[in-house]
Design a protein around this motif. Structure first.
Motif, PDB file in Angstrom:
ATOM      1  N   ALA A 440      38.825  29.596  33.985  1.00 53.77           N
ATOM      2  CA  ALA A 440      38.919  31.037  33.746  1.00 53.77           C
ATOM      3  C   ALA A 440      39.367  31.766  35.002  1.00 53.77           C
ATOM      4  CB  ALA A 440      37.570  31.579  33.272  1.00 53.77           C
ATOM      5  N   TYR A 441      38.741  31.443  36.128  1.00 53.63           N
ATOM      6  CA  TYR A 441      39.080  32.109  37.392  1.00 53.63           C
ATOM      7  C   TYR A 441      40.522  31.817  37.796  1.00 53.63           C
ATOM      8  CZ  TYR A 441      39.239  33.116  42.377  1.00 53.63           C
ATOM      9  OH  TYR A 441      39.611  33.590  43.609  1.00 53.63           O
ATOM     10  N   ILE A 442      40.896  30.537  37.802  1.00 56.16           N
ATOM     11  CA  ILE A 442      42.254  30.160  38.213  1.00 56.16           C
ATOM     12  C   ILE A 442      43.282  30.766  37.256  1.00 56.16           C
ATOM     13  CG2 ILE A 442      43.850  28.219  38.477  1.00 56.16           C
ATOM     14  CD1 ILE A 442      41.419  26.550  39.406  1.00 56.16           C
ATOM     15  N   GLY A 443      42.970  30.757  35.952  1.00 54.56           N
ATOM     16  CA  GLY A 443      43.890  31.333  34.969  1.00 54.56           C
ATOM     17  C   GLY A 443      44.108  32.820  35.183  1.00 54.56           C
ATOM     18  N   ASN A 571      25.438  35.265  35.814  1.00 54.35           N
ATOM     19  CA  ASN A 571      26.650  34.460  35.960  1.00 54.35           C
ATOM     20  C   ASN A 571      27.924  35.251  35.661  1.00 54.35           C
ATOM     21  OD1 ASN A 571      25.256  32.203  36.751  1.00 54.35           O
ATOM     22  ND2 ASN A 571      25.154  31.295  34.710  1.00 54.35           N
ATOM     23  N   LEU A 572      27.908  36.065  34.603  1.00 56.66           N
ATOM     24  CA  LEU A 572      29.086  36.865  34.278  1.00 56.66           C
ATOM     25  C   LEU A 572      29.384  37.861  35.391  1.00 56.66           C
ATOM     26  CD1 LEU A 572      31.344  37.742  32.406  1.00 56.66           C
ATOM     27  CD2 LEU A 572      29.713  39.230  31.208  1.00 56.66           C
ATOM     28  N   GLN A 573      28.339  38.449  35.961  1.00 56.10           N
ATOM     29  CA  GLN A 573      28.533  39.409  37.053  1.00 56.10           C
ATOM     30  C   GLN A 573      29.073  38.723  38.305  1.00 56.10           C
ATOM     31  OE1 GLN A 573      24.525  41.037  37.026  1.00 56.10           O
ATOM     32  NE2 GLN A 573      25.315  43.013  36.293  1.00 56.10           N
ATOM     33  N   ILE A 574      28.645  37.486  38.558  1.00 56.87           N
ATOM     34  CA  ILE A 574      29.177  36.742  39.711  1.00 56.87           C
ATOM     35  C   ILE A 574      30.668  36.492  39.516  1.00 56.87           C
ATOM     36  CG2 ILE A 574      29.126  34.539  40.952  1.00 56.87           C
ATOM     37  CD1 ILE A 574      26.137  34.407  40.444  1.00 56.87           C
ATOM     38  N   LEU A 575      31.070  36.069  38.294  1.00 55.51           N
ATOM     39  CA  LEU A 575      32.491  35.848  38.016  1.00 55.51           C
ATOM     40  C   LEU A 575      33.270  37.148  38.172  1.00 55.51           C
ATOM     41  CD1 LEU A 575      34.846  34.096  37.069  1.00 55.51           C
ATOM     42  CD2 LEU A 575      34.184  34.624  34.701  1.00 55.51           C
ATOM     43  N   THR A 576      32.742  38.241  37.621  1.00 59.86           N
ATOM     44  CA  THR A 576      33.419  39.538  37.727  1.00 59.86           C
ATOM     45  C   THR A 576      33.583  39.941  39.180  1.00 59.86           C
ATOM     46  OG1 THR A 576      32.477  40.250  35.608  1.00 59.86           O
ATOM     47  CG2 THR A 576      33.322  41.970  37.065  1.00 59.86           C
ATOM     48  N   ALA A 577      32.500  39.835  39.961  1.00 58.57           N
ATOM     49  CA  ALA A 577      32.544  40.221  41.368  1.00 58.57           C
ATOM     50  C   ALA A 577      33.518  39.352  42.151  1.00 58.57           C
ATOM     51  CB  ALA A 577      31.147  40.123  41.973  1.00 58.57           C
ATOM     52  N   THR A 578      33.556  38.056  41.834  1.00 56.22           N
ATOM     53  CA  THR A 578      34.467  37.147  42.531  1.00 56.22           C
ATOM     54  C   THR A 578      35.923  37.500  42.257  1.00 56.22           C
ATOM     55  OG1 THR A 578      32.827  35.365  42.362  1.00 56.22           O
ATOM     56  CG2 THR A 578      35.080  34.727  42.878  1.00 56.22           C
ATOM     57  N   VAL A 579      36.246  37.820  41.000  1.00 51.40           N
ATOM     58  CA  VAL A 579      37.606  38.224  40.647  1.00 51.40           C
ATOM     59  C   VAL A 579      37.976  39.532  41.346  1.00 51.40           C
ATOM     60  CG1 VAL A 579      39.074  39.043  38.756  1.00 51.40           C
ATOM     61  CG2 VAL A 579      37.635  37.013  38.437  1.00 51.40           C
ATOM     62  N   VAL A 580      37.044  40.503  41.342  1.00 54.35           N
ATOM     63  CA  VAL A 580      37.308  41.794  41.978  1.00 54.35           C
ATOM     64  C   VAL A 580      37.594  41.620  43.463  1.00 54.35           C
ATOM     65  CG1 VAL A 580      36.281  44.000  42.650  1.00 54.35           C
ATOM     66  CG2 VAL A 580      36.009  43.162  40.313  1.00 54.35           C
ATOM     67  N   ILE A 617      41.140  44.770  36.295  1.00 55.78           N
ATOM     68  CA  ILE A 617      40.934  43.393  35.832  1.00 55.78           C
ATOM     69  C   ILE A 617      39.449  43.048  35.824  1.00 55.78           C
ATOM     70  CG2 ILE A 617      41.441  40.966  36.295  1.00 55.78           C
ATOM     71  CD1 ILE A 617      43.799  42.592  35.257  1.00 55.78           C
ATOM     72  N   GLY A 618      38.696  43.537  36.820  1.00 60.02           N
ATOM     73  CA  GLY A 618      37.260  43.307  36.843  1.00 60.02           C
ATOM     74  C   GLY A 618      36.579  43.871  35.609  1.00 60.02           C
ATOM     75  N   GLY A 619      37.006  45.067  35.176  1.00 60.02           N
ATOM     76  CA  GLY A 619      36.447  45.669  33.976  1.00 60.02           C
ATOM     77  C   GLY A 619      36.744  44.842  32.734  1.00 60.02           C
ATOM     78  N   ILE A 620      37.947  44.281  32.649  1.00 62.72           N
ATOM     79  CA  ILE A 620      38.313  43.433  31.504  1.00 62.72           C
ATOM     80  C   ILE A 620      37.458  42.163  31.478  1.00 62.72           C
ATOM     81  CG2 ILE A 620      40.159  42.020  30.525  1.00 62.72           C
ATOM     82  CD1 ILE A 620      42.139  44.123  31.570  1.00 62.72           C
ATOM     83  N   VAL A 621      37.291  41.541  32.664  1.00 64.24           N
ATOM     84  CA  VAL A 621      36.481  40.318  32.743  1.00 64.24           C
ATOM     85  C   VAL A 621      35.045  40.606  32.317  1.00 64.24           C
ATOM     86  CG1 VAL A 621      35.510  38.599  34.329  1.00 64.24           C
ATOM     87  CG2 VAL A 621      37.914  39.258  34.521  1.00 64.24           C
ATOM     88  N   ALA A 622      34.481  41.705  32.779  1.00 68.20           N
ATOM     89  CA  ALA A 622      33.093  42.046  32.459  1.00 68.20           C
ATOM     90  C   ALA A 622      32.881  42.235  30.961  1.00 68.20           C
ATOM     91  CB  ALA A 622      32.690  43.316  33.210  1.00 68.20           C
ATOM     92  N   ARG A 623      33.916  42.658  30.254  1.00 65.65           N
ATOM     93  CA  ARG A 623      33.773  42.962  28.825  1.00 65.65           C
ATOM     94  C   ARG A 623      34.197  41.816  27.905  1.00 65.65           C
ATOM     95  NH1 ARG A 623      34.186  47.435  31.514  1.00 65.65           N
ATOM     96  NH2 ARG A 623      33.353  49.421  30.708  1.00 65.65           N
ATOM     97  N   THR A 624      35.025  40.893  28.403  1.00 64.09           N
ATOM     98  CA  THR A 624      35.598  39.893  27.495  1.00 64.09           C
ATOM     99  C   THR A 624      35.256  38.444  27.814  1.00 64.09           C
ATOM    100  OG1 THR A 624      37.653  39.800  28.800  1.00 64.09           O
ATOM    101  CG2 THR A 624      37.564  41.395  26.983  1.00 64.09           C
ATOM    102  N   PHE A 625      34.667  38.165  28.966  1.00 63.63           N
ATOM    103  CA  PHE A 625      34.423  36.770  29.339  1.00 63.63           C
ATOM    104  C   PHE A 625      32.963  36.351  29.182  1.00 63.63           C
ATOM    105  CE2 PHE A 625      38.619  37.155  30.876  1.00 63.63           C
ATOM    106  CZ  PHE A 625      39.118  35.880  31.079  1.00 63.63           C
TER     107      PHE A 625
END
Length: 629
Positions: A440-443, A571-580, A617-625
Motif C-alpha cells: 500500500a505504501y509503495i503503491g 495502525n491506520l494513523q501510523i500509515l497515514t502519518a508516514t505517507v504525509v 493524499i493523507g486525508g484519502i488514506v485515512a478514509r479509504t485504507f
C-alpha cells in the motif's frame, strides 16, 4: 603529498607547497574532456584537492578550481562537444573563453569519440596539451596508441598517462609549468576555406562554438564542418592506432548482459533488494536500534546530569538537554540515525558508481522514464536523492534541459524520502506488520511519482533531450577511492546537517517554551483532526517537518510508542502519518538548494504544492485504507 625533487617538481612537492602562495602564477589552465576519461582523477593528482571520482558519466557537474604555484587549475564538466545544448557545455565554453591553455584529456579506448572534441578545441585556437589517459584499459582491448604520431598529426604536445596509477602525472605537471601548450596549425580544412568571409577573429571563434558546426542558419555548412571533423578523426585513427583481435572478456560479456531487459531488470530488482537489506534491515533495524538504546541508557542521563550541575537557568537546561535539546535529541538523531544510514547509503552508491553499473541502469530505465518526460540519465539524481534530496537536486545539472531538471526536482521534493527518513519509515511500517501495508505504501508513493511526472511533462513547454551516455567498462571498484568518496560525502553531508539540527533544536525548544507550538497545534487542529484523522499534537510534527523531514519522522516514532513512550496512534494513523511525512515539504537544506538551482518561483510553488499534496493524499488514506487493518 608529492615527494618529487624540488629542483624538478615545479612547485608540487610538500616543501614548495608550504611556501607562501602570494606569488601564485595567474595562468588559467582548463581541463577539458569527455565524461569518464579521468579528468577529475588528474585534477586531484596535480592539484592535491579531492574531487569525486566515479565510473559513470556526469560525476563533475560543477567547476572545481585549485590555485597552484604555476597557475589556476580548473576542472570542467565532462562534455562530448563544445556547444550550447546543455548547462555542462555552456559552463565549459564560458570557462574556455578566459583560458590561457587547455589540457584535453582523452581516453585511449575511446579515441573515435574523444578526438572530435579535440578537433573543436584546435579550431578554437586555444594553446593545447593533449593527455591520452587510460592507456592500460585500451591495451586490454587490444588497442595501442602511438602518441608520438598523434603529437605530430595534431601539432601539440601529447602525453600518455594512466592517472589511477599516477603514471604520466609528473609529465603533465612539467608540461603545464613549462607552458608547453601550443596552438595547433591543423584546423578543420573547411573552416579555413569556407569561412574566409568572416574577417573578425572573435566572430570566427564564436562561429566554431557549436557541436556540429558554426552558428549559422545554413544547414549545408553545418553538416559540412561536422563531416570534415569526423573525417579528420577517422584519418587520425588509421594513422595512430593499431588493433589486435582479442577474445571478449568476462567483464565485457557481463556488461552486455546487464543491458538485456530481462537480466538487467532482475539485476536492478536485486540491487534494490540489497539496498533494502542494507538500509532497512541491517542498519535501520539493528545498528540504529543498538546505538539509539545505548545513547538513551548511558549518554542522555549523563549529559542531563552534567547540564543540571553546570547551569542554574531552567531555560538553558531545556535548550541543551530538554525534550528537543541540542545535546539530547540532536545528538541521538545525528549519531544514531543519520550517521549510520547516510554512511551505508553512500557506500552502496559509491560501489555502484565505481563498478560502472549506473550507466547501464540508466539505459534500462530510459523507456520507463521517457513516459514522464525524462531519459535514463535521470535515474542518477533520483537515486542520489534517496541519500539526500539536496544532493539529488544539485546533480540534476547533468540533465540536458531545464524542463527535465524541473521534473526531477519536483519528484525529489514530493515523493523521494532521504536516507535519514528511510530507516525510520521502514521501522514504522515494520511496526504495523503485514505485506499488505508495504504494498500500500509503495503503491501510493509510486502512483504520486508517476502522476507528478506525467502532469509536469504535459504542462511544461519544450522537449526533453534524448539519452546520450557513455557506457564505461565494468571495473572492480578501487576500495581506496570508494572509501575516500564515502567519507567525503558523509563529512560534507554531516557538516551541513549538524548545524541545521542544532538550530532546529534550539528553535523548536524556544517555540515550545513560549507556547507557540501549543498555539500552532490549535490553529492546525481542523486539518490534523478533521482531514487527517490524527491526534491534535501531530501539528508538532508539521513544525518539525518544516525544518527537517527526518525530524518529523522521529516525532511519529514517539507517537507510535517506539521510543519507550506511550502509543497514541493506531495502525491506520501510523500509515497515514508516514505517507504525509514522506510527501511533506522539502527540508530547509533541500529548499535552499532548490531556490539556488531553480529560482524562488519554482521553490515556492514546489513548497506549497508538496504541502497540499501531503495533506490531500493523507486525508484519502485515512478514509479509504481502513480495510487493511
Amino acid at each position: 603529498m608529492w615527494k618529487f625533487d624540488c629542483r624538478k617538481c615545479h612547485g608540487m612537492c610538500s616543501g614548495c607547497k608550504s611556501e607562501t602562495l602570494s606569488g601564485l602564477d595567474k595562468t588559467k589552465i582548463v581541463l577539458v574532456g569527455n565524461p569518464n576519461v579521468g579528468k577529475s582523477v588528474i585534477f586531484g593528482a596535480i592539484s592535491g584537492f579531492y574531487v569525486e571520482v566515479s565510473n559513470y558519466p556526469g560525476t563533475t557537474v560543477d567547476v572545481a578550481k585549485a590555485d597552484t604555484n604555476w597557475g589556476q587549475i580548473i576542472d570542467t564538466p565532462g562534455v562530448y562537444s563544445l556547444g550550447t545544448a546543455s548547462d555542462d557545455e555552456r559552463v565549459t565554453l564560458e570557462t574556455l573563453k578566459d583560458a590561457d591553455m587547455a589540457v584535453n584529456i582523452i581516453g585511449a579506448a575511446s579515441l573515435d569519440r574523444d578526438l572530435f572534441l579535440t578537433q573543436q578545441l584546435i579550431d578554437l585556437g586555444i594553446p593545447l596539451i593533449v593527455v591520452v589517459n587510460q592507456i592500460d584499459e585500451a591495451e586490454k582491448f587490444g588497442v595501442r596508441v602511438d602518441c608520438e604520431k598523434l603529437a605530430s598529426a595534431l601539432g601539440v604536445k601529447v602525453i600518455p598517462a594512466v592517472a589511477t596509477k599516477k603514471q604520466g602525472i609528473f609529465d603533465i605537471v612539467k608540461a603545464i609549468a613549462a607552458k608547453e601548450a601550443a596552438v595547433s596549425p591543423y584546423k578543420t580544412p573547411y573552416t579555413r576555406e569556407k569561412l574566409g568571409r568572416l574577417k573578425d577573429k572573435d566572430e570566427i571563434r564564436k562561429a566554431l562554438m557549436t557541436a556540429e558546426a558554426p552558428e549559422t542558419d545554413n544547414a549545408e555548412e553545418k553538416m559540412m564542418i561536422y563531416r570534415q571533423r569526423t573525417e579528420n578523426v577517422d584519418r587520425l585513427l588509421r594513422e595512430i592506432c593499431t588493433r589486435e583481435e582479442k577474445r571478449e572478456t568476462f567483464g565485457e560479456k557481463l556488461g552486455n548482459w546487464l543491458l538485456n531487459p530481462f537480466i538487467g531488470g532482475l539485476t536492478a530488482v536485486l540491487m534494490l533488494y540489497l539496498l533494502f537489506e542494507l538500509l532497512g534491515v541491517l542498519v535501520a533495524g539493528n545498528v540504529v536500534d543498538c546505538i539509539f538504546t545505548l545513547l538513551d541508557e548511558k549518554y542522555v542521563p549523563w549529559i542531563t546530569a552534567v547540564t543540571d550541575a553546570w547551569f542554574s537557568s531552567a531555560a538553558v537546561r531545556e535548550i541543551l538537554s530538554g525534550e528537543f535539546g541540542v545535546l539530547t535529541m540532536s545528538v541521538k538523531i545525528v549519531v544514531a540515525v543519520l550517521l549510520p544510514l547516510i554512511a551505508a547509503f553512500y557506500l552502496f552508491v559509491a560501489l555502484l558508481e565505481d563498478s560502472g553499473y549506473l550507466p547501464r541502469l540508466a539505459v534500462l530505465t530510459d523507456n520507463v522514464l521517457s513516459k514522464i518526460g525524462l531519459n535514463g540519465r535521470a535515474v542518477i539524481p533520483l537515486l542520489l536523492g534517496f541519500g539526500c534530496g539536496a544532493m539529488g537536486t544539485i546533480s540534476t545539472r547533468i540533465l540536458g534541459t531545464a524542463r527535465e531538471r524541473t521534473i526531477v526536482t519536483a519528484i525529489l521534493g514530493i515523493t523521494v524520502p532521504c536516507a535519514a527518513q528511510q530507516g525510520i519509515i521502514i521501522a514504522l511500517l515494520a511496526a504495523i506488520g503485514g505485506i499488505k501495508v508495504w504494498f500500500a505504501y509503495i503503491g501510493i508513493i509510486f502512483a504520486i511519482m508517476v502522476v507528478s511526472g506525467t502532469v509536469l511533462n504535459k504542462m511544461l513547454k519544450g522537449k526533453s533531450s534524448d539519452l546520450l551516455i557513455d557506457l564505461p567498462p565494468l571495473r572492480l571498484p578501487q576500495l581506496k577511492n570508494t572509501f575516500e568518496k564515502t567519507c567525503f560525502r558523509v563529512v560534507n553531508f554531516m557538516s551541513e546537517a549538524v548545524p541545521l539540527f542544532v538550530v532546529s533544536s534550539v528553535l523548536i525548544t524556544l517555540l515550545n517554551m513560549v507556547g507557540f507550538l501549543s498555539w500552532l497545534q490549535n490553529f492546525l487542529e481542523p486539518v490534523v483532526v478533521n482531514v487527517l484523522h490524527l491526534p491534535a499534537q501531530f501539528s508538532d510534527i508539521f513544525v518539525m517537518g518544516l525544518i527537517r523531514r527526518d525530524f518529523a519522522s522521529v516525532g511519529i516514532l514517539d507517537m507510535a510508542g517506539m521510543d519507550n513512550s506511550l502509543r497514541v496512534l493506531d495502525n491506520l494513523q501510523i500509515l497515514t502519518a508516514t505517507v504525509v511525512v514522506t510527501l511533506f515539504v522539502p527540508c530547509i537544506a533541500a529548499l535552499i538548494v532548490i531556490f539556488k538551482e531553480r529560482g524562488w518561483k519554482e521553490a515556492a510553488l514546489l513548497w506549497l504544492g508538496t504541502f497540499a499534496i501531503s495533506v490531500g493524499i493523507g486525508g484519502i488514506v485515512a478514509r479509504t485504507f481502513g480495510f487493511l487493518f
